[in-house]
Design an enzyme around this catalytic site. Structure first.
Site, PDB file in Angstrom:
ATOM      1  N   ALA A 278      37.266  41.286  44.430  1.00  0.00           N
ATOM      2  CA  ALA A 278      37.068  40.026  45.147  1.00  0.00           C
ATOM      3  C   ALA A 278      36.900  38.828  44.223  1.00  0.00           C
ATOM      4  O   ALA A 278      36.676  37.720  44.675  1.00  0.00           O
ATOM      5  CB  ALA A 278      35.847  40.135  46.066  1.00  0.00           C
ATOM      6  N   SER A 279      37.013  39.036  42.923  1.00  0.00           N
ATOM      7  CA  SER A 279      36.833  37.954  41.945  1.00  0.00           C
ATOM      8  C   SER A 279      35.410  37.401  41.973  1.00  0.00           C
ATOM      9  O   SER A 279      35.187  36.222  41.737  1.00  0.00           O
ATOM     10  CB  SER A 279      37.841  36.819  42.176  1.00  0.00           C
TER      11      SER A 279
ATOM     12  N   ASP B  38      31.432  34.861  33.000  1.00  0.00           N
ATOM     13  CA  ASP B  38      30.959  35.891  33.921  1.00  0.00           C
ATOM     14  C   ASP B  38      29.748  36.630  33.368  1.00  0.00           C
ATOM     15  O   ASP B  38      28.731  36.787  34.052  1.00  0.00           O
ATOM     16  CB  ASP B  38      32.083  36.878  34.231  1.00  0.00           C
TER      17      ASP B  38
END
Length: 388
Positions: free
Chosen positions: A124-125, A173
């Protein structure tokens, strides 16, 4: 979830876990494909993420099991055999973290058992891979009393992604997974790793996450191609500019020197990286003065740039974002994450959430053939230990 995980851990490994931890997923409010270009990003940790339980073993065997991939079963390998293995699928992320911790001089002197379970939708990123990487580091830190700091784990997580998995991503991230704070986003300068916490107070508006439900594999996407294009554009600009990254060039300077980039594709890639970096700073300023209308406008501009200049959206993300932008009560919407599939976000009035979901679902299903999913999540903390 933890109660059922403890029972499963006992069934799988015939022992009790010694340590438990949680690592979040993330959204990026704005600043896409700027982190590997030395620019600014504006991410926030979310309260979806990955839970992990761990215990030491008396041998050199590493046993990994994910409740999200039950059909794969337990993946086993030796502490002395830490090579990338395509058959080990998701387990390559924790394997890479073990490898680089050991190479950094940290003593992992026995095997161990780990059970994980995540509630981040796969593909889903929303940064499930970074969540697993940082979770693994945090579990091993406690299990083996490693004196490793958060920032080093963050750097090692990126190294796993770049050198073990083969995706040339930036540090955003791993940074937000490791450093997130409840109800706050982080304005991060990826060139210096200087950062500021920023309260995510949107008044009567909330962030809605919209999932295309289309899978994509980042390593097989055009992610690495975009990096090479940006490097090529930067090299052309460096003929006259003394800069190390596209993120160090302001919009005015770029416009004066754009003639150095004759190839249209490279020009557009550079233009996105540089204008997106400017939008992050403008969005931060808008949020500080509670100008949510301007913040929403910048979200829309970001998506348009990602679509037209960077070409990382696709019909699914475009349909979500552009439909949402037309819904009454929505101030702005854009894709979030690497693109090519995954999720978009919308800044929507809390009284219009149902309208957003209904209108977007109708148009998306008509055009794409299946329905999107929607999540409304709180901004949460970074990786942390939890009581067993």
């Amino acid at each position: 979830m933890l109660t059922s995980m403890k029972s499963k851990f006992d069934t799988l490994f015939n022992t009790q876990p010694e340590v438990a931890a949680f690592a979040p997923g993330r959204i990026n409010l704005i600043g896409e494909h700027t982190d590997y270009n030395g620019g600014y990003v504006f991410p926030a940790a979310i309260e979806l993420g990955t839970y992990g339980l761990a215990s030491k073993r008396n041998d050199n065997k590493i046993c990994l099991y994910s409740n999200n991939f039950e059909s794969t079963g337990t993946i086993e390998f030796s502490l002395d055999e830490l090579q990338f293995d395509t058959t080990h699928s998701w387990a390559n992320y924790p394997k890479g973290m073990v490898k680089f911790l050991k190479e950094s001089g940290y003593q992992i002197d026995s095997g161990f058992n780990i059970l994980i379970e995540g509630n981040i939708p796969n593909g889903a990123s929303l940064s499930s891979s970074a969540s697993i990487e940082i979770l693994m580091g945090w579990l091993l830190k406690a299990l083996f009393n490693l004196e490793v700091e958060r920032l080093e784990l963050i750097e090692l997580g990126r190294k796993v992604e770049n050198q073990f998995i083969g995706v040339n991503s930036g540090i955003m991230d791993q940074f937000i997974v490791g450093m997130g704070r409840k109800d706050q986003a982080i304005l991060l300068d990826t060139a210096t790793l200087e950062y500021h916490y920023v309260p995510t107070e949107f008044g009567d508006y909330v962030i809605s996450i919209m999932n295309t439900n289309k899978r994509r594999e980042l390593a097989e996407s055009k992610y690495n191609e975009r990096l090479k294009e940006c490097q090529s554009a930067l090299a052309l600009l460096q003929q006259e500019l003394d800069v190390d990254a596209l993120g160090h060039i302001d919009v005015t300077t770029f416009e004066k020197h754009a003639y150095l980039i004759e190839e249209d594709v490279l020009l557009r890639r550079a233009r996105h990286a540089i204008t997106e970096n400017a939008r992050v700073k403008e969005a931060h300023a808008a949020l500080n003065r509670k100008d949510f209308i301007e913040f929403g406008r910048l979200l829309n501009a970001s998506h348009a740039s990602l679509k037209n200049d960077y070409e990382v959206t696709g019909i699914e993300l475009d349909t979500l974002a552009e439909t949402a932008q037309q819904v009454e009560g929505v101030l702005g919407a854009r894709m979030t994450g690497a693109g090519f599939a995954g999720c978009a976000i919308a800044l929507v009035h809390k009284d219009r959430i149902k309208d957003l979901e209904e209108e977007v679902t109708k148009i998306y299903k008509d055009k794409i053939g299946y329905e999107p999913s929607f999540y409304h999540v709180d901004i949460g903390d970074g990786v942390k230990y939890i009581k067993i």
